[in-house]
Write an enzyme that holds these catalytic residues in place. Sequence first.
Site, short mmCIF file in Angstrom:
data_model
loop_
_atom_site.label_atom_id
_atom_site.label_comp_id
_atom_site.label_asym_id
_atom_site.label_seq_id
_atom_site.Cartn_x
_atom_site.Cartn_y
_atom_site.Cartn_z
N PRO A 220 38.85 51.41 41.65
CA PRO A 220 38.72 52.87 41.76
C PRO A 220 37.92 53.25 43.00
O PRO A 220 36.91 52.63 43.33
CB PRO A 220 37.97 53.25 40.48
N GLU A 221 38.39 54.30 43.68
CA GLU A 221 37.71 54.81 44.87
C GLU A 221 37.21 56.22 44.58
O GLU A 221 37.18 56.65 43.42
CB GLU A 221 38.67 54.76 46.06
N LYS B 187 31.52 55.28 44.93
CA LYS B 187 32.35 54.74 43.85
C LYS B 187 31.57 54.57 42.55
O LYS B 187 32.07 53.94 41.61
CB LYS B 187 32.95 53.40 44.27
N ARG C 142 33.84 42.54 34.31
CA ARG C 142 33.51 41.17 34.70
C ARG C 142 32.74 41.17 36.02
O ARG C 142 31.83 40.38 36.22
CB ARG C 142 34.79 40.34 34.85
N ARG D 16 42.15 42.15 53.94
CA ARG D 16 42.54 43.24 53.05
C ARG D 16 44.00 43.61 53.31
O ARG D 16 44.40 43.76 54.47
CB ARG D 16 41.67 44.48 53.27
#
Length: 269
Positions: free
Chosen positions: A2-3, A58, A110, A259
């Site tokens: 999530p951003e 975030k 996690r 990325r």
Amino acid sequence: MPELPEMETYKNLLQLKIAGHTIQAVEVNREKSINTSISDFTKELVGNKITQIDRRGKHLIFDLASGNKLLLHLMLGGLMYIETENDTISRTKQVILNFASHRLCFVGLRLGYLHLLTPNQVEKELEDLGPEPLQPTFSLKAFEKLVEDKRGRLKTTLVDQHFIAGIGNCYSDEICFAAELLPTRTFDTLNTKQIEKLYYSILTVFQEAIQFGGYIEKPLFKEDRLTGGYDDKCKVYDREGETCVRCGSVIQKEEVSSRKTFFCANCQI
């Protein structure tokens, strides 16, 4: 992961669903997801009330009536879901906050965490984050000052949380596409007009993404029809091999600083 738009969406929905509600019970199934003992965590939260939810980059910040705060970062794979008696999810839940008629479940923590902190500790945890791109102080002049000595690639720099808070893989690509700039370009090669266009692209992409609930299609609760609505509106992210909506060329994918990066090599320069 999530951003900013996803976390802003969660913040707004959670503010409506749980702010003002008292925590009646707590379940911790993975102690590594929190930063205290389970007994201390439970003792602080049970009977406490969430008064406000804020966002920084975030992260989400849950203000407690006691004066302490919960700091959440979902990281990769983390998600939240509000269960009711008639609607549950079949996932392992690391932490559960139980309210009178529903429970907020934290799943997939996690790598992520839900830490109980004092206001000063939260401030220290977040002090290295860059500016918030949707705040009034994030002006064109401030952005020009921010980038004046930058030499790195657009992709690598935009996802650096010390540079600007909240931009990740998805929105760095969408911002570069909106600005008609290749994510492999370096900041020192941009002219004044391109820097200005990049600045306004950050604002417009984020504003639209928040309007449509971000790109991650995982609803926060059963009736949630907002979360994930931006996924269909992404122009390049995860669109490898598809037709560019602007020029008709094929969207490409490369790795930039390890990325995955999506772009149109024809209309991004």
